[in-house]
Design an enzyme around this catalytic site. Structure first.
Site, PDB file in Angstrom:
ATOM      1  N   HIS A   1      -7.402  -4.854   9.787  1.00 31.32           N
ATOM      2  CA  HIS A   1      -7.059  -4.625   8.372  1.00 31.32           C
ATOM      3  C   HIS A   1      -5.761  -5.329   7.994  1.00 31.32           C
ATOM      4  O   HIS A   1      -4.879  -5.538   8.822  1.00 31.32           O
ATOM      5  CB  HIS A   1      -7.037  -3.130   8.008  1.00 31.32           C
ATOM      6  CG  HIS A   1      -5.892  -2.337   8.535  1.00 31.32           C
ATOM      7  ND1 HIS A   1      -5.976  -0.995   8.852  1.00 31.32           N
ATOM      8  CD2 HIS A   1      -4.592  -2.666   8.789  1.00 31.32           C
ATOM      9  CE1 HIS A   1      -4.818  -0.555   9.262  1.00 31.32           C
ATOM     10  NE2 HIS A   1      -3.964  -1.546   9.240  1.00 31.32           N
TER      11      HIS A   1
ATOM     12  N   ASP B   1       0.809  -1.215   0.000  1.00 35.22           N
ATOM     13  CA  ASP B   1       0.000   0.000   0.000  1.00 35.22           C
ATOM     14  C   ASP B   1       0.848   1.274   0.000  1.00 35.22           C
ATOM     15  O   ASP B   1       2.070   1.227   0.217  1.00 35.22           O
ATOM     16  CB  ASP B   1      -0.956  -0.007   1.208  1.00 35.22           C
ATOM     17  CG  ASP B   1      -0.307  -0.523   2.489  1.00 35.22           C
ATOM     18  OD1 ASP B   1       0.933  -0.525   2.573  1.00 35.22           O
ATOM     19  OD2 ASP B   1      -1.040  -0.923   3.397  1.00 35.22           O
TER      20      ASP B   1
ATOM     21  N   ASN C   1      -7.932  -2.928  13.855  1.00 35.47           N
ATOM     22  CA  ASN C   1      -9.303  -3.237  13.409  1.00 35.47           C
ATOM     23  C   ASN C   1      -9.324  -4.451  12.469  1.00 35.47           C
ATOM     24  O   ASN C   1     -10.329  -4.721  11.829  1.00 35.47           O
ATOM     25  CB  ASN C   1      -9.926  -2.014  12.713  1.00 35.47           C
ATOM     26  CG  ASN C   1      -9.116  -1.568  11.500  1.00 35.47           C
ATOM     27  OD1 ASN C   1      -8.118  -2.196  11.156  1.00 35.47           O
ATOM     28  ND2 ASN C   1      -9.545  -0.493  10.862  1.00 35.47           N
TER      29      ASN C   1
ATOM     30  N   GLU D   1      -9.729  -2.079   4.849  1.00 36.53           N
ATOM     31  CA  GLU D   1     -10.402  -1.752   6.097  1.00 36.53           C
ATOM     32  C   GLU D   1     -11.665  -2.602   6.262  1.00 36.53           C
ATOM     33  O   GLU D   1     -12.211  -3.108   5.263  1.00 36.53           O
ATOM     34  CB  GLU D   1     -10.777  -0.265   6.094  1.00 36.53           C
ATOM     35  CG  GLU D   1      -9.580   0.684   6.006  1.00 36.53           C
ATOM     36  CD  GLU D   1      -8.817   0.830   7.317  1.00 36.53           C
ATOM     37  OE1 GLU D   1      -8.615  -0.184   8.028  1.00 36.53           O
ATOM     38  OE2 GLU D   1      -8.399   1.949   7.630  1.00 36.53           O
TER      39      GLU D   1
HETATM   40  C1  F6R Z   1       1.229  -1.315   6.078  1.00 35.61           C
HETATM   41  C2  F6R Z   1       0.192  -2.319   6.244  1.00 35.61           C
HETATM   42  C3  F6R Z   1      -0.692  -2.282   7.450  1.00 35.61           C
HETATM   43  C4  F6R Z   1       0.088  -2.590   8.736  1.00 35.61           C
HETATM   44  C5  F6R Z   1      -0.846  -2.556   9.933  1.00 35.61           C
HETATM   45  C6  F6R Z   1      -0.110  -2.823  11.230  1.00 35.61           C
HETATM   46  O1  F6R Z   1       1.907  -1.527   4.867  1.00 35.61           O
HETATM   47  O2  F6R Z   1       0.037  -3.147   5.418  1.00 35.61           O
HETATM   48  O3  F6R Z   1      -1.714  -3.220   7.283  1.00 35.61           O
HETATM   49  O4  F6R Z   1       0.672  -3.850   8.629  1.00 35.61           O
HETATM   50  O5  F6R Z   1      -1.457  -1.300  10.022  1.00 35.61           O
HETATM   51  O6  F6R Z   1       0.755  -1.769  11.472  1.00 35.61           O
HETATM   52  P1  F6R Z   1       1.826  -1.834  12.643  1.00 35.61           P
HETATM   53  O7  F6R Z   1       2.802  -2.869  12.278  1.00 35.61           O
HETATM   54  O8  F6R Z   1       2.436  -0.448  12.635  1.00 35.61           O
HETATM   55  O9  F6R Z   1       1.074  -2.127  13.885  1.00 35.61           O
END
Ligand code: F6R
Length: 250
Positions: A143, A72, A141, A148
């Site tokens: 994701h 992303d 959440n 989302e």
């Molecule tokens: C970012 C991504 C997100 C993160 C998720 C967890 O490229 O794919 O899905 O993996 O938001 O983020 P952290 O590791 O910062 O808790």
């Protein structure tokens, strides 16, 4: 769908998680030097990337034929913006390795036409073929990428409105929450599931509840990571904190 393998590995702490995660990626690259790696940003993979850099520097782990696709990117942030995922990947990984710049792929956050940005990335994913190993973090959440919670699973790369919970969680990387972009481009669920193997990492007690829902709860687009229960080969690598709510039922 009955040959699913979900392996759960519990690390003692984040340091061990990082070593184990880096070793899994390193084995993939050693076994198939021209692997396509799916990569994530955020806090969870930072230690893994550090260890991979160490493996490159000390053991000459060779990335010269590796291709990468990131999950992303925020809309409207340029690669030179320190909060962009282009910048993150350069700082934490790419610039330290012998990977070829043209072999690293991230959605184009600067493409103002969302349809074009998504079409371009879908085309790229299609032309590359299956990702060999997809690294995933998990949001509070549920994701994965920036898919989302919603009414349905979205298959391909799309432009998302980030949820308030994601904006709040990611505000820690910005000077102020108001500066967190409200939109992002993300690989879709079908593209993620297309990977041959998935490595899901989760660290910290604050991820325990959502990890339990994702792995042991119903499969629902309200918890996007729950779809991983249907994937043929998932390795879940978590620390004690993230694992803590799974223990009762495993
Ligand atoms: C970012 C991504 C997100 C993160 C998720 C967890 O490229 O794919 O899905 O993996 O938001 O983020 P952290 O590791 O910062 O808790």
């Amino acid at each position: 769908m009955c040959n699913n393998i979900m392996q759960i590995i519990k690390a003692d702490n984040y340091r061990q998680l990082a070593i184990l995660g880096a070793n899994i990626i390193a084995d993939q690259v050693k076994n198939k030097p021209n692997s396509i790696l799916g990569l994530a940003t955020g806090s969870s993979p930072v230690g893994i990337y550090e260890k991979l850099v160490e493996l490159y520097q000390k053991e000459h782990l060779d990335f010269s034929q590796v291709q990468t696709v990131n999950l992303d990117e925020y809309c409207s942030l340029s690669p030179s913006n320190p909060q962009s995922y282009h910048y993150f990947m350069e700082q934490h990984l790419f610039r330290h390795l012998n990977i070829q710049k043209e072999n690293t792929h991230i959605p184009n956050g600067l493409e103002a036409d969302p349809q074009k940005a998504c079409d371009d990335y879908n085309q790229l994913l299609e032309s590359l073929g299956s990702v060999d190993l997809q690294l995933l973090g998990i949001g509070h959440n549920g994701h994965i990428g920036f898919n989302e919670p919603g009414e349905e699973f979205t298959n391909q790369t799309h432009c998302v409105d980030l949820s308030p919970i994601t904006i709040a969680a990611n505000a820690r990387f910005f000077e102020d929450e108001s500066l967190v972009p409200r939109k992002a481009y993300t690989m879709g669920i079908k593209s993620i599931l297309h990977a041959e193997k998935i490595l899901l990492i989760a660290a910290g007690e604050d991820k325990a509840e959502i990890l339990k829902k994702a792995l042991q709860g119903p499969i629902t687009p309200q918890v996007p990571a729950s779809i991983l229960q249907l994937h043929k080969q998932v390795i879940v690598l978590c620390d004690q904190g993230a694992y803590s709510k799974l223990e009762e039922s495993l």
